[in-house]
Design an enzyme around this catalytic site. Structure first.
Site, PDB file in Angstrom:
ATOM      1  NE  ARG A  27      -8.368 -12.463   2.334  1.00  0.00           N
ATOM      2  CZ  ARG A  27      -8.976 -11.658   1.451  1.00  0.00           C
ATOM      3  NH1 ARG A  27      -8.287 -11.135   0.455  1.00  0.00           N
ATOM      4  NH2 ARG A  27     -10.254 -11.373   1.567  1.00  0.00           N
ATOM      5  CG  HIS A  36      -1.868  -1.071   1.350  1.00  0.00           C
ATOM      6  ND1 HIS A  36      -1.767  -2.064   2.297  1.00  0.00           N
ATOM      7  CD2 HIS A  36      -2.976  -1.368   0.615  1.00  0.00           C
ATOM      8  CE1 HIS A  36      -2.770  -2.912   2.169  1.00  0.00           C
ATOM      9  NE2 HIS A  36      -3.518  -2.527   1.141  1.00  0.00           N
ATOM     10  CD  GLN A  48       2.069  -6.944 -12.195  1.00  0.00           C
ATOM     11  OE1 GLN A  48       2.918  -6.079 -12.366  1.00  0.00           O
ATOM     12  NE2 GLN A  48       2.279  -8.231 -12.462  1.00  0.00           N
ATOM     13  CE  LYS A  49      -2.175 -10.125  -3.575  1.00  0.00           C
ATOM     14  NZ  LYS A  49      -2.933  -9.884  -2.400  1.00  0.00           N
TER      15      LYS A  49
END
Ligand code: PAF
Length: 287
Positions: free
Chosen positions: A190, A38, A151-152
């Protein structure tokens, strides 16, 4: 840094910014549990924009039944402290779920093509409808000039780009590179779900995708041969494969043969945690 929790205050704040026509608003939508991925979006935005807005909102409608909405990591105090410390963010918007989706809420935004149905859309059939709906709402509130996505979540980025084009938003979409841990694991909120043993297994996803990259670089043209090798590598561990696909990075349609730019995308379960990753490989031949 301003912290705004309600939509009408956000409208007022944005209206004020927009009065100065020279201001360029960069927007980074997030669900919080902020990490370096981020932050890299924020740093990129700060190069192009003089007003940076970050939203933090765990969007219930993009989680399917039985998914991790309730346990999704939430630490607003830590996130706002972090955003304050980097000194590039002008405002963080943290809307209330009841204001975003009041009891009589009825409007959803959804792509009607194949894009939300493939890849992650197979095991998460309502996910992208939730994403397009919330991002549409956030764009109407924040009215940014530029939107920064990672892009993840490449399928999400491609779907949002298409929504923005189809709905005639005047917003540039900037897709920023994946930020990784030292061992190659793509950063994700996560990842904290992983036990130490699972954390050791998790980098297999990146390693397997790199095998695919090398095969393409060495001239392999058959996507199925490459997919088989990637799966074989993942199966050396206890990870369970959700999907491995090679698709066109613009349309998300399966590639019959490797040519031009291709997106290798994969999702695996390590324990109960679903991990995604991808890589874009460019070949010299165009057909
Ligand atoms: O990528 C995410 O964090 C979310 O899907 C997004 C774009 C903030 C929408 O809720």
């Amino acid at each position: 840094m301003k912290i705004i929790n309600n939509i009408s205050n956000m409208h007022d704040y944005i209206d004020k910014i927009k009065r100065n026509k020279k201001n360029i608003i960069g927007f980074i939508p997030t669900m919080g549990a902020l990490h370096d991925g981020h932050l890299s979006l924020i740093h990129t935005a700060a190069k192009d924009c003089n007003k940076i807005i970050v939203s933090i909102f765990v969007n219930p409608i993009q989680f399917g039944p039985g998914e991790d909405y309730n346990k999704y990591p939430r630490d607003i105090k830590k996130d706002t402290k972090l955003l304050c410390s980097i000194k590039k963010v002008n405002c963080v918007f943290i809307p209330d779920v009841n204001e975003m989706y009041p009891p009589d809420y009825a409007t959803y935004v959804q792509l009607e093509n194949e894009m939300p149905k493939v890849l992650c859309g197979i095991s998460r059939p309502t996910h992208f409808k939730g994403v397009t709906t919330v991002v549409c709402k956030l764009l109407n509130i924040v009215k940014p000039d530029k939107l920064y996505l990672g892009q993840k979540d490449m399928q999400q980025a491609i779907i949002l780009k298409k929504m923005i084009k189809d709905l005639n938003y005047k917003i540039d979409v900037i897709i920023c590179p994946i930020i990784r841990e030292k061992d190659g694991l793509a950063m994700s909120s996560r990842n904290i779900y992983l036990t130490p043993d699972e954390r050791n297994i998790a980098p297999i996803l990146r390693k397997a995708l790199q095998i695919g990259e090398s095969m393409i670089e060495l001239g392999e043209k058959d996507p199925q041969v490459i997919i088989k090798e990637i799966k074989r590598k993942i199966k050396e561990t206890d990870a369970i494969i959700d999907y491995v696909e090679i698709v066109d990075p613009e349309t998300l349609l399966k590639k019959e043969r490797i040519s031009g730019k291709v997106l290798i995308a994969a999702a695996i379960f390590v324990g109960n945690t679903r991990l995604i990753d991808n890589t874009i490989v460019e070949t010299k031949d165009v057909h």
